[in-house]
Scaffold this active site. Sequence first.
Site, mmCIF file in Angstrom:
data_model
loop_
_atom_site.group_PDB
_atom_site.id
_atom_site.type_symbol
_atom_site.label_atom_id
_atom_site.label_comp_id
_atom_site.label_asym_id
_atom_site.label_seq_id
_atom_site.Cartn_x
_atom_site.Cartn_y
_atom_site.Cartn_z
ATOM 1 N N CYS A 64 0.838 -1.212 0.000
ATOM 2 C CA CYS A 64 0.000 0.000 0.000
ATOM 3 C C CYS A 64 0.872 1.261 0.000
ATOM 4 C CB CYS A 64 -0.920 -0.027 1.214
ATOM 5 S SG CYS A 64 -1.820 1.510 1.442
ATOM 6 N N CYS A 89 0.517 3.302 3.268
ATOM 7 C CA CYS A 89 1.204 2.639 4.390
ATOM 8 C C CYS A 89 2.706 2.908 4.297
ATOM 9 C CB CYS A 89 0.919 1.139 4.394
ATOM 10 S SG CYS A 89 -0.701 0.684 5.060
ATOM 11 N N HIS A 125 -4.210 0.370 8.216
ATOM 12 C CA HIS A 125 -4.705 0.180 6.858
ATOM 13 C C HIS A 125 -6.208 -0.109 6.852
ATOM 14 C CE1 HIS A 125 -4.476 -0.541 2.567
ATOM 15 N NE2 HIS A 125 -5.385 -1.483 2.794
ATOM 16 N N HIS A 137 -6.198 3.041 0.364
ATOM 17 C CA HIS A 137 -6.013 3.265 1.810
ATOM 18 C C HIS A 137 -6.876 4.484 2.119
ATOM 19 C CE1 HIS A 137 -3.138 3.381 5.504
ATOM 20 N NE2 HIS A 137 -3.992 4.365 5.671
ATOM 21 N N HIS A 148 -8.525 7.773 2.812
ATOM 22 C CA HIS A 148 -7.895 9.094 2.953
ATOM 23 C C HIS A 148 -8.909 10.190 2.744
ATOM 24 C CE1 HIS A 148 -7.418 7.702 -1.198
ATOM 25 N NE2 HIS A 148 -7.513 8.961 -1.579
ATOM 26 N N HIS A 195 -9.143 14.168 1.536
ATOM 27 C CA HIS A 195 -8.508 15.335 0.915
ATOM 28 C C HIS A 195 -8.980 16.584 1.669
ATOM 29 C CE1 HIS A 195 -7.337 13.166 -2.857
ATOM 30 N NE2 HIS A 195 -8.400 12.434 -2.569
HETATM 31 P P1 AMP Z 1 -7.715 9.469 -4.625
HETATM 32 O O1 AMP Z 1 -7.605 9.683 -6.122
HETATM 33 O O2 AMP Z 1 -8.913 10.095 -4.005
HETATM 34 O O3 AMP Z 1 -7.564 7.997 -4.279
HETATM 35 O O4 AMP Z 1 -6.508 10.249 -3.978
HETATM 36 C C1 AMP Z 1 -5.193 9.802 -4.032
HETATM 37 C C2 AMP Z 1 -4.347 11.033 -3.965
HETATM 38 O O5 AMP Z 1 -3.037 10.644 -3.614
HETATM 39 C C3 AMP Z 1 -4.265 11.809 -5.276
HETATM 40 O O6 AMP Z 1 -4.739 13.134 -5.072
HETATM 41 C C4 AMP Z 1 -2.765 11.783 -5.601
HETATM 42 O O7 AMP Z 1 -2.305 12.977 -6.179
HETATM 43 C C5 AMP Z 1 -2.151 11.536 -4.244
HETATM 44 N N1 AMP Z 1 -0.843 10.908 -4.263
HETATM 45 C C6 AMP Z 1 -0.480 9.813 -4.963
HETATM 46 N N2 AMP Z 1 0.805 9.504 -4.702
HETATM 47 C C7 AMP Z 1 1.252 10.431 -3.821
HETATM 48 C C8 AMP Z 1 2.499 10.673 -3.179
HETATM 49 N N3 AMP Z 1 3.572 9.866 -3.370
HETATM 50 N N4 AMP Z 1 2.593 11.729 -2.341
HETATM 51 C C9 AMP Z 1 1.535 12.541 -2.129
HETATM 52 N N5 AMP Z 1 0.324 12.361 -2.693
HETATM 53 C C10 AMP Z 1 0.189 11.322 -3.541
HETATM 54 ZN ZN ZN Z 2 -2.387 1.173 3.637
#
Ligand code: AMP
Ligand code: ZN
Length: 113
Positions: free
Chosen positions: A4, A7, A46, A97, A99, A101
């Site tokens: 993940c 993670c 997770h 995972h 999250h 925003h």
């Molecule tokens: P979602 O599309 O709602 O699943 O959100 C995933 C978010 O993770 C997206 O806005 C990506 O830009 C962000 N993301 C993916 N990889 C990374 C990373 N390495 N560091 C920071 N944000 C990331």
């Molecule tokens: Zn995770």
Amino acid sequence: MNDCLFCKIIKGEIPSTKVYEDEYVYAFLDIAPQAPFHAVLVPKTHIASAADIDESNSFYTAKIYEAIGKIAKAENLEKGFRVVTNCGEDGGQTVGHLHFHLLARRYLQWPPG
Ligand code: AMP
Ligand code: ZN
């Protein structure tokens, strides 16, 4: 083996720009920001998506909303902000995972696209 992405970010195996951390929550700047301020808050356990929140783990969601309040104060987001959780394929979730925003510092259209 846990592959993940978030993670790995929590463990520091993948670098991130931290904006907040406590025992239960890690928050970092989104790598592809959709607003002038765009942080991602994750539980330090997770949980695959919002569809997997239940009585055993909903505590983490409460801690995430406490953290949102702290970040909003620390970042002076008094004009407002939006919290978004994408869930599943139709919800546009790309990382498996849970999250949240946290978007701010521009006017955010409603309804979203
Ligand atoms: P979602 O599309 O709602 O699943 O959100 C995933 C978010 O993770 C997206 O806005 C990506 O830009 C962000 N993301 C993916 N990889 C990374 C990373 N390495 N560091 C920071 N944000 C990331
Ligand atoms: Zn995770």
